[in-house]
Write an enzyme that holds these catalytic residues in place. Structure first.
Site, PDB file in Angstrom:
ATOM      1  N   CYS A  33       0.815  -1.227   0.000  1.00  0.00           N
ATOM      2  CA  CYS A  33       0.000   0.000   0.000  1.00  0.00           C
ATOM      3  C   CYS A  33       0.839   1.263   0.000  1.00  0.00           C
ATOM      4  O   CYS A  33       0.308   2.357  -0.172  1.00  0.00           O
ATOM      5  CB  CYS A  33      -0.943   0.009   1.208  1.00  0.00           C
ATOM      6  SG  CYS A  33      -0.032   0.102   2.762  1.00  0.00           S
ATOM      7  N   ASP A  35       2.418   2.489   2.600  1.00  0.00           N
ATOM      8  CA  ASP A  35       2.404   3.161   3.897  1.00  0.00           C
ATOM      9  C   ASP A  35       3.705   2.961   4.654  1.00  0.00           C
ATOM     10  O   ASP A  35       4.450   2.020   4.406  1.00  0.00           O
ATOM     11  CB  ASP A  35       1.227   2.670   4.745  1.00  0.00           C
ATOM     12  CG  ASP A  35      -0.067   3.315   4.300  1.00  0.00           C
ATOM     13  OD1 ASP A  35      -0.020   4.486   3.886  1.00  0.00           O
ATOM     14  OD2 ASP A  35      -1.114   2.655   4.351  1.00  0.00           O
ATOM     15  N   CYS A  58      -3.146   2.744   7.691  1.00  0.00           N
ATOM     16  CA  CYS A  58      -4.597   2.625   7.868  1.00  0.00           C
ATOM     17  C   CYS A  58      -4.972   2.205   9.287  1.00  0.00           C
ATOM     18  O   CYS A  58      -4.116   1.982  10.143  1.00  0.00           O
ATOM     19  CB  CYS A  58      -5.133   1.588   6.888  1.00  0.00           C
ATOM     20  SG  CYS A  58      -4.649  -0.079   7.336  1.00  0.00           S
ATOM     21  N   CYS A 102      -1.103  -5.175   6.800  1.00  0.00           N
ATOM     22  CA  CYS A 102      -0.941  -3.964   7.615  1.00  0.00           C
ATOM     23  C   CYS A 102      -0.309  -4.292   8.968  1.00  0.00           C
ATOM     24  O   CYS A 102       0.475  -3.504   9.507  1.00  0.00           O
ATOM     25  CB  CYS A 102      -2.287  -3.294   7.837  1.00  0.00           C
ATOM     26  SG  CYS A 102      -3.229  -3.077   6.323  1.00  0.00           S
TER      27      CYS A 102
HETATM   28  S1  FES Z   1      -3.392  -0.220   3.919  1.00  0.00           S
HETATM   29 FE1  FES Z   1      -1.434   0.574   4.263  1.00  0.00          FE
HETATM   30  S2  FES Z   1      -0.968  -0.040   6.276  1.00  0.00           S
HETATM   31 FE2  FES Z   1      -2.964  -0.768   5.965  1.00  0.00          FE
END
Ligand code: FES
Lengths: 121, 121
Positions: A33, A35, A58, A102
């Site tokens: 993702c 992140d 998230c 995640c």
């Molecule tokens: S979607 Fe990126 S950490 Fe959960």
């Protein structure tokens, strides 16, 4: 979709923030993702005295990191290293399958911060 | 990495929550990360009187939705439909390339909520 424990740690995340002059810092990224998770450790006599995290990830990443930091606080470095992604997800009462990636972020950030601590000492 | 506007909307998201008896509701999922976005519209005389969103998505998704809801509030339904993902990202002062998919969630949720409004009327 999400357990009460996940919602609780998402709405009221524990140990969010930064530690000044930490013993170790880990920063890891989630390939899926994009992140980022940052984990700070304050270690004294091989015990994790304090831990804080910062993320733009998230809700599942926030809940997993919040739970993971609670699980390693007061533990030895070796005990902290033994905690897996699965332990964190179990403690949360589960996560949807497509959000497991995640929770991996929390485990990786802890391992990366411990590695940084070892590198410094 | 993130602009001041993104950080502001992430830390203090506008229009988070639910609308009881909405004129339209949209719920969309992000194939890339598995996150969900829910958007509620309260429409009177073709004008968006109120809008609220709920998400378990990441910081970029929260900031994008917060900005998008601010942009469509008080607008006509047609004006709201004309707002694109790019407009939202521009208003935020940009997003990292690997987080653009998060901002698409906001645009899709608005379009899905308007579609639901049309379907009901
Ligand atoms: S979607 Fe990126 S950490 Fe959960």
């Amino acid at each position: 979709l999400y357990t009460d424990t996940v919602m609780d740690h998402f709405m009221h995340p524990r140990n969010v923030g930064e530690i000044k002059d930490p013993s170790g810092v880990g920063e890891v990224g989630n390939a899926k993702c994009g992140d980022i998770m940052k984990m700070y450790l304050d270690i004294e006599n091989n015990v994790i005295k304090d831990v804080k995290f910062e993320t733009f990830g998230c809700g599942s990443a926030i809940a997993s990191s919040s739970m993971a930091t609670e699980m390693i606080k007061g533990k030895t470095v070796e005990e902290a290293l033994a905690i897996t992604n699965k332990d964190v997800v179990d403690a949360l009462g589960g996560l949807p399958a497509h959000k497991l990636h995640c929770s991996v972020l929390a485990e990786e950030a802890i391992k990366s911060a411990v590695k940084d601590y070892y590198d410094r000492s």
